[in-house]
Design an enzyme around this catalytic site. Sequence first.
Site, PDB file in Angstrom:
ATOM      1  N   GLU A   1       0.772  -1.333  -0.081  1.00 16.99           N
ATOM      2  CA  GLU A   1       0.086  -0.097  -0.024  1.00 16.99           C
ATOM      3  C   GLU A   1       0.913   1.235   0.104  1.00 16.99           C
ATOM      4  O   GLU A   1       0.648   2.154  -0.532  1.00 16.99           O
ATOM      5  CB  GLU A   1      -0.894  -0.229   1.210  1.00 16.99           C
ATOM      6  CG  GLU A   1      -2.162  -1.013   1.242  1.00 16.99           C
ATOM      7  CD  GLU A   1      -1.693  -2.271   1.694  1.00 16.99           C
ATOM      8  OE1 GLU A   1      -0.641  -2.579   2.130  1.00 16.99           O
ATOM      9  OE2 GLU A   1      -2.653  -3.219   1.900  1.00 16.99           O
TER      10      GLU A   1
ATOM     11  N   LYS B   1     -17.536  -0.711   5.387  1.00 16.61           N
ATOM     12  CA  LYS B   1     -17.894  -1.799   4.446  1.00 16.61           C
ATOM     13  C   LYS B   1     -19.515  -1.711   4.188  1.00 16.61           C
ATOM     14  O   LYS B   1     -20.089  -2.009   2.974  1.00 16.61           O
ATOM     15  CB  LYS B   1     -17.493  -3.204   4.916  1.00 16.61           C
ATOM     16  CG  LYS B   1     -17.670  -4.105   3.719  1.00 16.61           C
ATOM     17  CD  LYS B   1     -17.134  -5.432   4.312  1.00 16.61           C
ATOM     18  CE  LYS B   1     -16.816  -6.464   3.186  1.00 16.61           C
ATOM     19  NZ  LYS B   1     -16.562  -7.847   3.673  1.00 16.61           N
TER      20      LYS B   1
ATOM     21  N   PHE C   1     -11.505  -7.077  13.889  1.00 17.88           N
ATOM     22  CA  PHE C   1     -10.492  -7.602  12.783  1.00 17.88           C
ATOM     23  C   PHE C   1     -10.114  -6.324  11.845  1.00 17.88           C
ATOM     24  O   PHE C   1     -11.085  -5.994  10.977  1.00 17.88           O
ATOM     25  CB  PHE C   1     -10.886  -8.821  12.316  1.00 17.88           C
ATOM     26  CG  PHE C   1      -9.786  -9.472  11.403  1.00 17.88           C
ATOM     27  CD1 PHE C   1      -8.526  -9.874  11.689  1.00 17.88           C
ATOM     28  CD2 PHE C   1      -9.983  -9.387   9.919  1.00 17.88           C
ATOM     29  CE1 PHE C   1      -7.505 -10.078  10.752  1.00 17.88           C
ATOM     30  CE2 PHE C   1      -9.005  -9.969   9.037  1.00 17.88           C
ATOM     31  CZ  PHE C   1      -7.825 -10.369   9.445  1.00 17.88           C
ATOM     32  N   GLN C   2      -8.945  -6.274  11.622  1.00 18.79           N
ATOM     33  CA  GLN C   2      -8.380  -5.143  10.726  1.00 18.79           C
ATOM     34  C   GLN C   2      -9.119  -4.169  10.969  1.00 18.79           C
ATOM     35  O   GLN C   2      -9.615  -3.301   9.831  1.00 18.79           O
ATOM     36  CB  GLN C   2      -8.651  -5.826   9.420  1.00 18.79           C
ATOM     37  CG  GLN C   2      -7.615  -6.864   8.824  1.00 18.79           C
ATOM     38  CD  GLN C   2      -7.510  -7.231   7.581  1.00 18.79           C
ATOM     39  OE1 GLN C   2      -8.355  -6.959   6.740  1.00 18.79           O
ATOM     40  NE2 GLN C   2      -6.301  -7.680   7.097  1.00 18.79           N
TER      41      GLN C   2
ATOM     42  N   MET D   1      24.250   8.907   2.938  1.00 17.28           N
ATOM     43  CA  MET D   1      24.046  10.081   3.852  1.00 17.28           C
ATOM     44  C   MET D   1      24.264   9.941   5.145  1.00 17.28           C
ATOM     45  O   MET D   1      24.910  10.672   5.959  1.00 17.28           O
ATOM     46  CB  MET D   1      22.695  10.789   3.362  1.00 17.28           C
ATOM     47  CG  MET D   1      22.420  12.381   3.956  1.00 17.28           C
ATOM     48  SD  MET D   1      23.799  13.236   2.911  1.00 17.28           S
ATOM     49  CE  MET D   1      22.789  13.900   1.757  1.00 17.28           C
TER      50      MET D   1
END
Lengths: 552, 176
Positions: free
Chosen positions: A49, A161, A111-112, A468
Amino acid sequence: MKKSGAEILMESLKAQGVDTIFGYPGGAALPIYDALYDVDITHYLTRHEQGAAHAADGYARASGKPGVCLATSGPGATNLVTGIANAYMDSIPMVAFTGQVPTSLLGKDSFQEADITGITLPVTKHNYMVKDVNDLSKIVKEAFHIATTGRPGPVLVDIPKDVSSAVAAYEDPGPVLLPGYSPAFKPDPKQVSRAARAIAEAERPVIYAGGGVVSSGAHEELKELAETLLMPVATTLMGLGGFPGDHPLSVGMLGMHGSKYANYAISDCDLLIAVGVRFDDRVTGKLESFAPNAQVIHIDIDQAEIGKNVRVDFPVAGDVRLCLREIMKQLQPKVESAWNGTINKWKKEYPFSYVDNGRIKPQQVIQEICSATKGKARIATEVGQHQMWAAQYYTYSRPRSFISSGGLGTMGFGFPAAIGVQVACPGEAVFDIAGDGSFQMNIQELATVVNYKLPVKVAILNNGYLGMVRQWQELFYNRRYSYTEMSNPEFSKVAEAYGAVGIKITTPSEVRPAIEHALSVDEPVVMDFITDPEENVLPMVPPGEAINKMLG
Amino acid sequence: MRHTLAVLVENNPGVLARVAGLFSRRGFNIDSLAVGRTDNPTVSRMTIVVEGDARVLEQVNKQLHKLVDVIKISDITADEFVDRELVLIKVSVDPSLRGEVMQIADVFRARIVDLGKKTVTLECTGNDGKINAFEESLQSYGIKELVRTGKIAMQRGSRYTGFTERSQKMNTNQED
């Protein structure tokens, strides 16, 4: 006709002219993905993502259109956060959509589930959770309006959802009415007159141009202003390309790794014309010593930037392009002055340079890419030494040709951003100039470029270090290279394993042919340049020091 | 210096978090923040007391303005205004000393709102100076619990910080 929330979302996106989305599916976003299956919007499946967010960001930077990304709830959404924060710091128009658990499960640690509107509060221009399907089209319209107007920025829309599954009628939401949001565009005539008078009276003016010039499309106006008054123009990292790097009035980038002549010009000027900038500490160095003898004009769309970090004598709030136009109306052409002579003398005396020692020098690679592409490629970068060399040694002659993570300094940005750039600019040469460390932060996107036949050219300046950080350890930590040395895979073979072209380059004479070959094939290519491991980016202003006190 | 800001915001979920988050993220020092809806149910009003010099105040103003949900900000510090705060104080009082506490309540025009076997709960409104003095005078009895609302304020006379058509910034000035 009734439609599902997801279908309404598609209608709303099409109404905004969206034809490209970068994303990654998941449970809470399933209704949206199902609706995507039937519409003529191209969805690019990235492999992470974060890649989707950076690709949307790169797409926006190259095209000027808002970038759109999509992820599922919970981890999908949190994986977007770095990309959103990156866009926020660099004022990039982006709209991020996330799926969310159904409203009945909200707040139950389902969940999630992640409170993504809470998480992104400090890194979005605004965000929404859609609780009612009837609000969806209005919110999407507002989101795009907010993301693209005023000072651009990312807006997140979180869609549970059950909302994307719910059924409602799609209605055009009508004009956007946000009582608390009115991006000021036209400058105040008094502010314009005061600024114009200061410019007319200045003897040693310098323009300090930033990303605001690029995002407002003010490059022509900036050029006209500089040419009419023969003023030198220094740009920030974000401003590269906003003024042609090969223009006689250009003094290149200023700041920590800017050109000596740009920093000398700033330090010696009597008028600093700051255009679409935010006086970042990487630019100003020690604030008290930044343009110490100058009066300051600050032109910016975001009033909060004016006076945030430095004292401003002549504020001009408004869209940079409109402000420059208004200011120009009040100015007469000037002839070359002693100041122009001084600047040109500095430019001759203190050019960028490096020592050739028989190994591949990163600077040489950038110069060769510039010459092979005639300065016409779109260059995305990761973050680190290679980024600074890409800023110093490639000449950017047009806006939106340098795509780099300025404010947040996100390693792993460049490659997925290059995907977005290539999607926005098919047929153009797109490079990701990378370090070996940065490239490995989103190396999985090799699958994406192969999948979609995006001929991005990756040029890894491989020095086996987090370059760097190693440079800072060398200079400020007594060469104690704590965890900055990296053992790397054979990048050329990794590329081949993904189905891309891989080339390993170990000697200076192979550099140009490798670049020419990469440009000649219409496929993604990974060039692994094994460079001098302890080369440093110079000049360098040590942190907290005045910008005319440079090392190197 | 302390400044009193009257801030009109849209009555949307999360607005308080946006405002409070802005203050903490930017390092602005909030003295108090009181919020409730106005006569217009879509609009809430926050009274924010913030400590800082002119430069800090300018930034507070400008950064608050950037929040999409913020409709209008008025710094009323320099105006004549009335301000009030409500405090509820629960004091442990032996029944024999209740008289003294009631006298103190009289002096401050406070009211007793609850009596327990060994406690008295008082309410008092006023500006923060009065509330501080009231609190101090009850200190010796033993304060069991104290809660203050934070300051709310309103300009005197005909001046006001209301949600009007004029304060509604329409999105009409975006075109060239």
